[in-house]
Scaffold this active site. Structure first.
Site: not given
Ligand code: DQA
Length: 141
Positions: A9-10, A17, A22, A71, A74, A95, A97, A99, A104, A108
């Site tokens: 998501p997102n 964003r 990011y 990835n 959330a 997995e 990410h 960031s 953070r 997270r």
């Molecule tokens: C993320 C980190 C997650 O906490 C966040 O919700 C994201 C992006 C990252 O790639 O840093 O949507 O997965």
């Protein structure tokens, strides 16, 4: 070698964003670079904002691809269903990410999926994906 990248998501909004967190590159732009780096690797890409669709994609590729780079956005922090999907398939999942989630907010810091994955890469910006490809290729250091 066949690798499936799955973004949750997102992450369709990468580039727009929160660029301070990011970066300002879209994933499509980054993917072009990544594919150029690995002409010998089939790098497929899928993004969804819907938890069940991420699970369906893991099921679809999880018995026949060489690796999945996930990835989960959330859903990383909430989804028992993704944990179970990763455990249910044969293909190793990394997995990633963008960031460093540990720098953070506290919510997270917990991942529901790490214990089901082959490994975790976080905090290297978009290069987290390239590092995951390197890990799956397993060419050593
Ligand atoms: C993320 C980190 C997650 O906490 C966040 O919700 C994201 C992006 C990252 O790639 O840093 O949507 O997965």
């Amino acid at each position: 070698m066949k690798i499936q990248i799955i973004n949750g998501p997102n992450l369709n909004l990468l580039g727009k964003r929160e660029p301070g967190v990011y970066g300002s590159m879209s994933f499509e732009e980054y993917l072009k670079e990544l594919r150029g780096h690995y002409p010998d690797v089939q790098l497929d890409y899928y993004q969804s904002n819907v938890e069940g669709e991420l699970i369906n994609k893991i099921h679809e590729v999880g018995f026949d691809y060489d690796g999945i780079i996930l990835n989960a956005g959330a859903y990383t922090h909430t989804s028992v269903a993704l944990h179970d999907a990763i455990r249910a398939v044969k293909t190793p999942v990394i997995e990633v990410h963008i960031s460093n989630v540990h720098k953070r907010e506290e919510f997270r810091h917990k991942s529901m999926i790490s214990s089901a994955c082959m490994g975790v890469i976080c905090g290297f910006g978009m290069a987290s994906y390239r590092l995951a490809v390197e890990a799956l290729k397993g060419d050593g250091c």
